[in-house]
Design a protein around this motif. Structure first.
Motif, PDB file in Angstrom:
ATOM      1  N   VAL A  48      40.439  50.567  36.107  1.00  0.00           N
ATOM      2  CA  VAL A  48      39.949  50.395  37.473  1.00  0.00           C
ATOM      3  C   VAL A  48      39.225  51.661  37.922  1.00  0.00           C
ATOM      4  N   LYS A  49      39.904  52.792  37.832  1.00  0.00           N
ATOM      5  CA  LYS A  49      39.283  54.052  38.233  1.00  0.00           C
ATOM      6  C   LYS A  49      38.183  54.447  37.253  1.00  0.00           C
ATOM      7  N   GLN A  52      34.970  52.537  38.088  1.00  0.00           N
ATOM      8  CA  GLN A  52      34.402  53.032  39.345  1.00  0.00           C
ATOM      9  C   GLN A  52      33.657  54.343  39.092  1.00  0.00           C
ATOM     10  N   CYS A  55      30.401  53.819  36.872  1.00  0.00           N
ATOM     11  CA  CYS A  55      29.256  53.283  37.616  1.00  0.00           C
ATOM     12  C   CYS A  55      28.656  54.339  38.536  1.00  0.00           C
ATOM     13  N   LYS A  56      29.500  55.132  39.156  1.00  0.00           N
ATOM     14  CA  LYS A  56      29.010  56.181  40.045  1.00  0.00           C
ATOM     15  C   LYS A  56      28.197  57.215  39.262  1.00  0.00           C
ATOM     16  N   LEU A  62      28.607  48.554  40.505  1.00  0.00           N
ATOM     17  CA  LEU A  62      29.835  47.783  40.327  1.00  0.00           C
ATOM     18  C   LEU A  62      29.825  46.695  41.391  1.00  0.00           C
ATOM     19  N   SER A  65      35.295  43.943  41.351  1.00  0.00           N
ATOM     20  CA  SER A  65      36.401  44.170  40.421  1.00  0.00           C
ATOM     21  C   SER A  65      37.600  43.423  40.973  1.00  0.00           C
ATOM     22  N   PHE A  73      35.626  43.107  35.783  1.00  0.00           N
ATOM     23  CA  PHE A  73      34.588  43.911  36.424  1.00  0.00           C
ATOM     24  C   PHE A  73      33.233  43.261  36.200  1.00  0.00           C
TER      25      PHE A  73
END
Length: 78
Positions: A48-49, A52, A55-56, A62, A65, A73
């Protein structure tokens, strides 16, 4: 109400742990054209993290999710 996103490609990384889901997703994204969507299904809670942050850092978007026994995702290639 749930929105179903259409994916141009699906990637199954269930059973894999960090950093493999991100590495496989990065490779899959290279095969897609700009604007196409990649769906990733993972079982690693850390993903999950990871997605994130990925993508950043890469500029990919993203789109969504979801969490449960599996993590899904949707990423749009920049």
């Amino acid at each position: 109400m749930t929105t179903t996103l259409a994916a141009d490609r699906e990637l199954d990384v269930r059973g894999l742990n960090c950093p493999l889901p991100i590495l496989r997703a990065k490779k899959a994204l290279t095969d897609l054209a700009s604007g196409q969507v990649l769906k990733v299904v993972a079982t690693d809670p850390g993903s999950v993290k990871d997605f994130q942050a990925f993508c950043k850092q890469t500029g990919n978007e993203l789109l969504s999710s979801s969490e449960g026994p599996e993590f899904t995702f949707f990423m749009k290639k920049r």
